[in-house]
Every structure is written in C-alpha cells, then in structure tokens.
Design a protein around this motif. Structure first.
Motif, PDB file in Angstrom:
ATOM      1  N   GLY A   1       7.535  -3.612   1.388  1.00  0.00           N
ATOM      2  CA  GLY A   1       6.552  -3.486   0.315  1.00  0.00           C
ATOM      3  C   GLY A   1       6.714  -2.252  -0.561  1.00  0.00           C
ATOM      4  N   MET A   2       7.752  -1.451  -0.312  1.00  0.00           N
ATOM      5  CA  MET A   2       7.945  -0.222  -1.109  1.00  0.00           C
ATOM      6  C   MET A   2       8.926  -0.512  -2.233  1.00  0.00           C
ATOM      7  SD  MET A   2       8.526   2.074   2.255  1.00  0.00           S
ATOM      8  CE  MET A   2       7.263   2.157   3.527  1.00  0.00           C
TER       9      MET A   2
ATOM     10  N   MET B   1       0.819  -1.201   0.000  1.00  0.00           N
ATOM     11  CA  MET B   1       0.000   0.000   0.000  1.00  0.00           C
ATOM     12  C   MET B   1       0.867   1.271   0.000  1.00  0.00           C
ATOM     13  SD  MET B   1      -2.595   1.225   2.957  1.00  0.00           S
ATOM     14  CE  MET B   1      -1.457   0.412   4.016  1.00  0.00           C
ATOM     15  N   LEU B   2       1.934   1.245   0.808  1.00  0.00           N
ATOM     16  CA  LEU B   2       2.889   2.360   0.750  1.00  0.00           C
ATOM     17  C   LEU B   2       3.926   2.014  -0.308  1.00  0.00           C
ATOM     18  CD1 LEU B   2       3.468   2.933   4.568  1.00  0.00           C
ATOM     19  CD2 LEU B   2       2.268   4.449   3.027  1.00  0.00           C
ATOM     20  N   GLN B   3       4.081   2.889  -1.295  1.00  0.00           N
ATOM     21  CA  GLN B   3       4.953   2.528  -2.410  1.00  0.00           C
ATOM     22  C   GLN B   3       6.313   3.197  -2.369  1.00  0.00           C
ATOM     23  OE1 GLN B   3       2.457   3.426  -5.807  1.00  0.00           O
ATOM     24  NE2 GLN B   3       2.197   1.230  -6.082  1.00  0.00           N
ATOM     25  N   THR B   4       6.354   4.395  -1.776  1.00  0.00           N
ATOM     26  CA  THR B   4       7.577   5.202  -1.888  1.00  0.00           C
ATOM     27  C   THR B   4       8.343   5.250  -0.576  1.00  0.00           C
ATOM     28  OG1 THR B   4       6.473   6.553  -3.530  1.00  0.00           O
ATOM     29  CG2 THR B   4       8.431   7.513  -2.498  1.00  0.00           C
ATOM     30  N   CYS B   5       9.650   5.130  -0.700  1.00  0.00           N
ATOM     31  CA  CYS B   5      10.499   5.366   0.465  1.00  0.00           C
ATOM     32  C   CYS B   5      11.536   6.418   0.081  1.00  0.00           C
ATOM     33  CB  CYS B   5      11.191   4.082   0.913  1.00  0.00           C
ATOM     34  SG  CYS B   5      12.021   4.312   2.505  1.00  0.00           S
ATOM     35  N   ILE B   6      11.676   7.408   0.931  1.00  0.00           N
ATOM     36  CA  ILE B   6      12.624   8.499   0.674  1.00  0.00           C
ATOM     37  C   ILE B   6      13.870   8.307   1.540  1.00  0.00           C
ATOM     38  CG2 ILE B   6      12.951  11.009   0.994  1.00  0.00           C
ATOM     39  CD1 ILE B   6      11.209  10.236  -1.454  1.00  0.00           C
TER      40      ILE B   6
ATOM     41  N   LEU C   1      12.908   9.460  25.219  1.00  0.00           N
ATOM     42  CA  LEU C   1      12.384   8.705  24.076  1.00  0.00           C
ATOM     43  C   LEU C   1      12.826   9.413  22.786  1.00  0.00           C
ATOM     44  CD1 LEU C   1      10.738   6.165  24.213  1.00  0.00           C
ATOM     45  CD2 LEU C   1       8.648   7.554  24.067  1.00  0.00           C
ATOM     46  N   ALA C   2      13.787   8.782  22.102  1.00  0.00           N
ATOM     47  CA  ALA C   2      14.450   9.458  20.976  1.00  0.00           C
ATOM     48  C   ALA C   2      13.953   8.930  19.630  1.00  0.00           C
ATOM     49  CB  ALA C   2      15.950   9.235  21.070  1.00  0.00           C
ATOM     50  N   ILE C   3      13.791   9.844  18.681  1.00  0.00           N
ATOM     51  CA  ILE C   3      13.420   9.450  17.316  1.00  0.00           C
ATOM     52  C   ILE C   3      14.655   8.852  16.653  1.00  0.00           C
ATOM     53  CG2 ILE C   3      12.603  10.269  15.065  1.00  0.00           C
ATOM     54  CD1 ILE C   3      11.418  12.713  16.500  1.00  0.00           C
ATOM     55  N   ILE C   4      14.490   7.705  16.021  1.00  0.00           N
ATOM     56  CA  ILE C   4      15.576   7.189  15.188  1.00  0.00           C
ATOM     57  C   ILE C   4      15.126   7.244  13.724  1.00  0.00           C
ATOM     58  CG2 ILE C   4      16.568   5.774  17.053  1.00  0.00           C
ATOM     59  CD1 ILE C   4      15.231   3.831  14.419  1.00  0.00           C
ATOM     60  N   GLY C   5      16.025   6.991  12.814  1.00  0.00           N
ATOM     61  CA  GLY C   5      15.789   7.328  11.411  1.00  0.00           C
ATOM     62  C   GLY C   5      14.806   6.489  10.635  1.00  0.00           C
ATOM     63  N   ARG C   6      13.608   6.323  11.137  1.00  0.00           N
ATOM     64  CA  ARG C   6      12.533   5.643  10.404  1.00  0.00           C
ATOM     65  C   ARG C   6      11.252   6.424  10.630  1.00  0.00           C
ATOM     66  NH1 ARG C   6      16.490   3.605   9.445  1.00  0.00           N
ATOM     67  NH2 ARG C   6      17.112   1.452   9.108  1.00  0.00           N
ATOM     68  N   TYR C   7      10.588   6.791   9.548  1.00  0.00           N
ATOM     69  CA  TYR C   7       9.343   7.546   9.643  1.00  0.00           C
ATOM     70  C   TYR C   7       8.372   7.021   8.594  1.00  0.00           C
ATOM     71  CZ  TYR C   7      12.654  11.166  11.457  1.00  0.00           C
ATOM     72  OH  TYR C   7      13.631  11.863  12.129  1.00  0.00           O
ATOM     73  N   ILE C   8       7.086   7.086   8.902  1.00  0.00           N
ATOM     74  CA  ILE C   8       6.069   7.037   7.840  1.00  0.00           C
ATOM     75  C   ILE C   8       5.345   8.373   7.951  1.00  0.00           C
ATOM     76  CG2 ILE C   8       3.891   6.008   7.097  1.00  0.00           C
ATOM     77  CD1 ILE C   8       5.046   3.279   7.868  1.00  0.00           C
ATOM     78  N   LEU C   9       5.320   9.112   6.854  1.00  0.00           N
ATOM     79  CA  LEU C   9       4.760  10.469   6.891  1.00  0.00           C
ATOM     80  C   LEU C   9       3.539  10.543   5.983  1.00  0.00           C
ATOM     81  CD1 LEU C   9       8.118  12.470   6.555  1.00  0.00           C
ATOM     82  CD2 LEU C   9       6.892  11.878   8.654  1.00  0.00           C
ATOM     83  N   THR C  10       2.493  11.208   6.477  1.00  0.00           N
ATOM     84  CA  THR C  10       1.334  11.462   5.605  1.00  0.00           C
ATOM     85  C   THR C  10       1.652  12.729   4.802  1.00  0.00           C
ATOM     86  OG1 THR C  10       0.279  12.574   7.484  1.00  0.00           O
ATOM     87  CG2 THR C  10      -0.349  10.286   7.056  1.00  0.00           C
TER      88      THR C  10
ATOM     89  N   PHE D   1       9.581  -9.188  11.671  1.00  0.00           N
ATOM     90  CA  PHE D   1       9.547  -8.163  10.636  1.00  0.00           C
ATOM     91  C   PHE D   1      10.596  -7.088  10.889  1.00  0.00           C
ATOM     92  CE2 PHE D   1       5.178  -9.841  10.598  1.00  0.00           C
ATOM     93  CZ  PHE D   1       5.134 -10.222   9.259  1.00  0.00           C
ATOM     94  N   ASN D   2      11.122  -6.523   9.804  1.00  0.00           N
ATOM     95  CA  ASN D   2      12.074  -5.418   9.986  1.00  0.00           C
ATOM     96  C   ASN D   2      11.327  -4.175  10.474  1.00  0.00           C
ATOM     97  OD1 ASN D   2      11.169  -3.772   7.785  1.00  0.00           O
ATOM     98  ND2 ASN D   2      12.413  -4.953   6.353  1.00  0.00           N
ATOM     99  N   VAL D   3      12.079  -3.141  10.846  1.00  0.00           N
ATOM    100  CA  VAL D   3      11.451  -2.002  11.529  1.00  0.00           C
ATOM    101  C   VAL D   3      10.440  -1.295  10.615  1.00  0.00           C
ATOM    102  CG1 VAL D   3      11.876   0.215  12.664  1.00  0.00           C
ATOM    103  CG2 VAL D   3      13.397  -1.718  13.097  1.00  0.00           C
ATOM    104  N   MET D   4      10.786  -1.068   9.342  1.00  0.00           N
ATOM    105  CA  MET D   4       9.828  -0.387   8.455  1.00  0.00           C
ATOM    106  C   MET D   4       8.580  -1.237   8.269  1.00  0.00           C
ATOM    107  SD  MET D   4       9.024   2.350   6.972  1.00  0.00           S
ATOM    108  CE  MET D   4      10.363   3.503   6.740  1.00  0.00           C
ATOM    109  N   SER D   5       8.731  -2.549   8.179  1.00  0.00           N
ATOM    110  CA  SER D   5       7.550  -3.417   8.042  1.00  0.00           C
ATOM    111  C   SER D   5       6.666  -3.326   9.291  1.00  0.00           C
ATOM    112  CB  SER D   5       7.958  -4.873   7.840  1.00  0.00           C
ATOM    113  OG  SER D   5       8.772  -5.020   6.728  1.00  0.00           O
ATOM    114  N   GLN D   6       7.292  -3.261  10.455  1.00  0.00           N
ATOM    115  CA  GLN D   6       6.517  -3.113  11.691  1.00  0.00           C
ATOM    116  C   GLN D   6       5.707  -1.818  11.648  1.00  0.00           C
ATOM    117  OE1 GLN D   6       9.224  -3.391  15.155  1.00  0.00           O
ATOM    118  NE2 GLN D   6      10.456  -4.848  14.010  1.00  0.00           N
ATOM    119  N   MET D   7       6.346  -0.764  11.124  1.00  0.00           N
ATOM    120  CA  MET D   7       5.668   0.541  11.085  1.00  0.00           C
ATOM    121  C   MET D   7       4.528   0.541  10.062  1.00  0.00           C
ATOM    122  SD  MET D   7       9.057   2.885  11.512  1.00  0.00           S
ATOM    123  CE  MET D   7       8.272   4.499  11.566  1.00  0.00           C
TER     124      MET D   7
END
Ligand code: G1P
Length: 274
Positions: A47-48, A1-6, A201-210, A139-145
């Motif tokens: 899936g991207m 469903m999510l196609q693009t990764c930046i 609680l620190a952000i690490i380099g994985r995001y899904i953005l609308t 699942f890898n981290v992006m798949s979990q997200m």
C-alpha cells in the motif's frame, strides 16, 4: 495508511566486489529483475507508493532505473521485446521516487536519519533490499507488518530465528510474547558475540518505524563498529514506549552474500519454470 517506504542503499556491497565496484549492489539481478525492484514491488503491494532512497556516491544507476529511458523506449517500441519493460513502466507510473544522499557511511541509523525530509511526521516502512523476502501463501512480509501496525500503532521489526553461530551478523532481540509470533521487545543488541547474545531472534531488513525514531536517532551515539546503529535507537524506543518484533511468515534470502544470492536465484528460476 502508510504511504512511504525508505530504502537505505548507500552501502558499498563489499561482499560482491569486484562487481559492486561500479554497480550498486541493489542493482544485482535475481533473474532479470534487480533486487531493488523486488523491494519496491513489496512496498507497493503493502500500500505504499512514496518510495524514498538513501543513496551515496556511485549509485546513480538506481535513479536512472526508476526513470524513463527515452532512447530505450524508442528503440524497443513496437518490437516483440516491448513487454520486457512492462513491469518497470508500471512501477514508474504508480509510484513517486525521491532520492537523498548519505554522504558519509555512518551506519543504518544515520541513513534513516537522512531520510527524515522524505518522510515527514508519519510512520513509514523500511526495506533493506538485499534481504529478499517471499511469501508464496499469502501476504508479503511488509503487508503482514502493516496489518500488525494497524492494530498496535507502534514500531515493528521483522525477526527470524537464526543458528546460534550467526547471531553476530544481526541485531538480536528478546522480549515477552504478546500473541503468536509477536514479541514485545525489552532488549536488543547489534551484532553481539555468540556468548553475549540474549537469544537467536534476529532482525531482518523490514521495519515499520514511528516518526519519533528521528528524534531518538539524533541523540543516539555511535555504537557497534563506530556507526550510528538503528538497533540502539530501537532499544531506546522500546524502553520508553513499545517496539514489537514480528516472526514473519515466508522465506528470506540474504542476497548480500553470494550463498544467499545463488539460493534466491535458484528459487526464482524454479518458480519461473512452473
Ligand atoms: C543491518 C542491521 C541489523 C540487521 C540486518 C538485517 O545490518 O544493522 O540489525 O539484523 O541489517 O539484514 P547490516 O546487515 O546492514 O550490517
């Protein structure tokens, strides 16, 4: 469903100078694979297949890496080393790679804004390739997200707890628990001093953005270090809608630092012996 990764990849990688004087930091290898390759593998597994890169001057090696090298193919064809190209050939076959440039270093927020033409009006993933993530048990981290995105359809950032004395290296979030390991963000601050950090609680380099993040970024003023900070735009998004912070399963190596890079190398080397 999510196609693009930046993949934002315009930074100078100053912590790895002089190596990064001519070599993009994303091309530094963990064993025989560059960091960016691990990131693209992760996105594809999630899936991207539309990979977008925001690069800058001196980053041509990234474009060449995701293209066919006819000379090399010709040299290696039919030899016993040919298998060494299998991984990268398969990525090239399965994905589309698009590149745009960030011509001034104006921060991660600005880099994401530059990716707008590569994304369109869809939610998308973001991977910072120097944060190398592995999860050996599932699942890898992006798949979990992606799974969380499918349920909540909002922006999601990956977070982990860090020692208090390291909070000033990260975007730091706080909020209320929605589920186990899932926090609804109500406050966020980019690289706070120890005594003003609201949590560890620190952000690490994985995001899904609308995609509404682009409009928000267009109106986000320069913040910490005079740069347009993605964290500031995410706070606006959290306050006007919903942003979730996800405590991911797995391990993360900060490969932008020499210590993290060596740790990741040892980890993958041991793994390769099993
Ligand atoms: C960026 C983000 C920061 C985040 C970090 C994760 O900072 O701005 O919020 O915590 O990535 O690695 P950078 O490390 O690029 O300065």
């Amino acid at each position: 469903m999510l196609q693009t990764c930046i993949f934002p990849a315009a930074g100078y990688g100053t912590r790895f100078l002089p190596a990064t004087k001519t070599l993009p930091k994303e091309m530094l290898p963990i064993l025989n694979k560059p960091l960016i390759h691990y990131g693209v593998d992760e996105a594809l597994e999630a899936g991207m297949d539309n990979m977008g890169f925001v690069t800058g001057r001196g980053k041509r090696a990234l474009e060449d890496y995701f293209d066919i090298s006819y000379e090399l193919e010709h040299q290696i064809s039919g030899t016993k080393k040919e298998y060494l190209l299998n991984d990268i050939r398969s990525l090239i076959d399965r994905c589309t790679f698009t590149f745009t440039r960030q011509n001034q270093m104006k921060g991660l927020g600005d880099a994401i804004l530059k990716s707008k033409p590569l994304v369109g009006d869809e939610a998308f993933g973001v991977i910072l390739a120097d944060d190398l993530c592995v999860n050996e048990e599932g699942f890898n981290v992006m798949s979990q997200m992606v799974k969380i995105y499918e349920k909540y359809r909002c922006t999601i950032v990956a977070v982990m707890e860090v020692p208090k004395d390291q909070v000033s290296n990260y975007g730091i979030v706080t909020g209320n628990n929605v589920e186990d390991n899932l926090v609804m963000v109500n406050s966020m601050i980019e690289k706070p001093d120890i005594n003003e950090a609201p949590s560890n609680l620190a952000i690490i380099g994985r995001y899904i953005l609308t995609p509404d993040i682009f409009g928000i970024l267009e109106n986000t003023k320069a913040g910490k270090n005079g740069e347009i900070q993605l964290t500031d735009a995410l706070l606006t998004q959290a306050l006007s809608g919903m942003v979730l912070a996800y405590k991911f399963q797995g391990k993360r190596f900060d490969c932008g630092s020499v210590d993290g890079f060596v740790e990741a190398t040892n980890f993958f080397y041991k793994k390769s012996l099993c």
